[in-house]
Design an enzyme around this catalytic site. Sequence first.
Site, mmCIF file in Angstrom:
data_model
loop_
_atom_site.group_PDB
_atom_site.id
_atom_site.type_symbol
_atom_site.label_atom_id
_atom_site.label_comp_id
_atom_site.label_asym_id
_atom_site.label_seq_id
_atom_site.Cartn_x
_atom_site.Cartn_y
_atom_site.Cartn_z
ATOM 1 N N SER A 100 0.874 -1.184 0.000
ATOM 2 C CA SER A 100 0.000 0.000 0.000
ATOM 3 C C SER A 100 0.900 1.219 0.000
ATOM 4 O O SER A 100 2.081 1.121 0.404
ATOM 5 C CB SER A 100 -0.860 0.003 1.276
ATOM 6 O OG SER A 100 -1.458 1.269 1.464
ATOM 7 N N TYR A 109 -2.000 -0.584 10.676
ATOM 8 C CA TYR A 109 -1.963 -0.892 9.234
ATOM 9 C C TYR A 109 -0.642 -0.432 8.626
ATOM 10 O O TYR A 109 -0.001 -1.169 7.876
ATOM 11 C CB TYR A 109 -3.131 -0.192 8.538
ATOM 12 C CG TYR A 109 -3.272 -0.517 7.059
ATOM 13 C CD1 TYR A 109 -3.768 -1.748 6.634
ATOM 14 C CD2 TYR A 109 -2.938 0.422 6.084
ATOM 15 C CE1 TYR A 109 -3.917 -2.044 5.274
ATOM 16 C CE2 TYR A 109 -3.089 0.143 4.725
ATOM 17 C CZ TYR A 109 -3.588 -1.093 4.327
ATOM 18 O OH TYR A 109 -3.739 -1.367 2.983
HETATM 19 N N1 LIG Z 1 -8.927 -0.468 -0.896
HETATM 20 C C1 LIG Z 1 -7.893 0.349 -0.829
HETATM 21 O O1 LIG Z 1 -8.033 1.588 -0.820
HETATM 22 C C2 LIG Z 1 -6.484 -0.222 -0.759
HETATM 23 C C3 LIG Z 1 -5.398 0.660 -0.878
HETATM 24 C C4 LIG Z 1 -4.111 0.159 -0.841
HETATM 25 C C5 LIG Z 1 -3.885 -1.200 -0.675
HETATM 26 N N2 LIG Z 1 -4.968 -2.043 -0.557
HETATM 27 C C6 LIG Z 1 -4.680 -3.463 -0.380
HETATM 28 O O2 LIG Z 1 -5.320 -4.201 -1.410
HETATM 29 C C7 LIG Z 1 -5.498 -5.549 -0.952
HETATM 30 C C8 LIG Z 1 -6.897 -6.021 -1.288
HETATM 31 O O3 LIG Z 1 -7.825 -5.273 -0.520
HETATM 32 P P1 LIG Z 1 -9.198 -4.729 -1.130
HETATM 33 O O4 LIG Z 1 -9.201 -3.258 -0.940
HETATM 34 O O5 LIG Z 1 -9.432 -5.306 -2.463
HETATM 35 O O6 LIG Z 1 -10.232 -5.317 -0.033
HETATM 36 P P2 LIG Z 1 -11.372 -6.432 -0.105
HETATM 37 O O7 LIG Z 1 -11.840 -6.603 1.287
HETATM 38 O O8 LIG Z 1 -12.376 -6.098 -1.163
HETATM 39 O O9 LIG Z 1 -10.592 -7.743 -0.560
HETATM 40 C C9 LIG Z 1 -9.850 -8.502 0.382
HETATM 41 C C10 LIG Z 1 -10.264 -9.956 0.307
HETATM 42 O O10 LIG Z 1 -9.482 -10.648 1.275
HETATM 43 C C11 LIG Z 1 -10.323 -11.531 2.023
HETATM 44 N N3 LIG Z 1 -9.753 -11.674 3.362
HETATM 45 C C12 LIG Z 1 -9.654 -10.727 4.332
HETATM 46 N N4 LIG Z 1 -9.095 -11.238 5.426
HETATM 47 C C13 LIG Z 1 -8.830 -12.546 5.154
HETATM 48 C C14 LIG Z 1 -8.256 -13.600 5.902
HETATM 49 N N5 LIG Z 1 -7.885 -13.436 7.190
HETATM 50 N N6 LIG Z 1 -8.124 -14.815 5.314
HETATM 51 C C15 LIG Z 1 -8.543 -15.021 4.030
HETATM 52 N N7 LIG Z 1 -9.110 -14.046 3.278
HETATM 53 C C16 LIG Z 1 -9.246 -12.828 3.842
HETATM 54 C C17 LIG Z 1 -11.682 -10.856 2.041
HETATM 55 O O11 LIG Z 1 -12.720 -11.785 2.254
HETATM 56 C C18 LIG Z 1 -11.730 -10.207 0.656
HETATM 57 O O12 LIG Z 1 -12.314 -11.066 -0.307
HETATM 58 C C19 LIG Z 1 -5.134 -5.539 0.531
HETATM 59 O O13 LIG Z 1 -3.822 -6.016 0.689
HETATM 60 C C20 LIG Z 1 -5.200 -4.063 0.893
HETATM 61 O O14 LIG Z 1 -4.395 -3.759 2.012
HETATM 62 C C21 LIG Z 1 -6.248 -1.591 -0.602
#
Ligand SMILES: NC(=O)c1ccc[n+]([C@@H]2O[C@H](COP(=O)([O-])OP(=O)(O)OC[C@H]3O[C@@H](n4cnc5c(N)ncnc54)[C@H](O)[C@@H]3O)[C@@H](O)[C@H]2O)c1
Length: 270
Positions: A144, A157
């Site tokens: 991130s 985080y």
């Molecule tokens: N959304 C943002 O603004 C953003 C920004 C920067 C980085 N990210 C990163 O992107 C990645 C994906 O996140 P996203 O935003 O798509 O969120 P999201 O919640 O839509 O997707 C995450 C997925 O991971 C699964 N998950 C969560 N905890 C889990 C666990 N303990 N075991 C198994 N599965 C698990 C959830 O069920 C979900 O399907 C993450 O690493 C997040 O930190 C997101």
Amino acid sequence: MNGRFAGQTVYLTGGGSGLGRALVARFVAEGAHVSVLDRSAEKNRVLAEIYGSAVVTTDGDVRDLAAHTAAVAKAVAHFGGLDVYIANAAIWDGNVSLLDLPVERVDAAFDEVFGINVKGALLGAKAAAPALVERQGAMIFTLSIAALRAGGGGPLYTSSKTAGIGLVRELAYELAPFVRVNGVCPAGMATDLRGPESLALGDTPLMANVDPDMMRSAYPLDFFPVPDDYVGPYLFLASRDSAVTTGTLIEADLGMSARGIRKVAGRAGT
Ligand SMILES: NC(=O)c1ccc[n+]([C@@H]2O[C@H](COP(=O)([O-])OP(=O)(O)OC[C@H]3O[C@@H](n4cnc5c(N)ncnc54)[C@H](O)[C@@H]3O)[C@@H](O)[C@H]2O)c1
């Protein structure tokens, strides 16, 4: 199946929604097979319905090594081997600051965020490494912009994503010359991203309703991306186009790291 990744297999955690779901869609469109580990059985069911035999799913938690081992074993059994591991599942901390972290919950919240974001990513690497060595594959860690600067989360985080940089560097060093290991540092996107259950944020989709204009105004490139906009760096790092690259990060940050002090002509809101 034709495509740039035809005959290749990707193991991806958190493929059920958001960025992970966009990665599944694009890797399958490019000819790959994908094994997904996600804790949401319902999201996995939807993936299986949409992608049929191109995807196998495992219901489980990334904090459980046995779940990763099962998902890697499925990839090998169904698709013949493993080429790419993407450590993507994570939770956010809802920007809860050090002063606002409840004294009685800080211990559990740390363990939960680090358990999923750091230990979960490491256990997946542990389970996937032997198969990746065999195929001279690649690992990609979803980090991130919070891995590189303050304010993209609270201390839980931010420090968990910064720890991810350590994993990328150490594993890149240890696994060379067999497996390349890199990270992607995305900025914001509207997804189903949840917070820690220990802070009563496990059922709250914290990024689902963010104000796109507020987000956009922070980005020199002047748009609020959807998850698919972030997929390109993963395709690059998974392919031999990045054969000279390991131990690095791609800042997919819409220019935030290049943000200057004065406003310049051409920017929205200036
Ligand atoms: N959304 C943002 O603004 C953003 C920004 C920067 C980085 N990210 C990163 O992107 C990645 C994906 O996140 P996203 O935003 O798509 O969120 P999201 O919640 O839509 O997707 C995450 C997925 O991971 C699964 N998950 C969560 N905890 C889990 C666990 N303990 N075991 C198994 N599965 C698990 C959830 O069920 C979900 O399907 C993450 O690493 C997040 O930190 C997101």
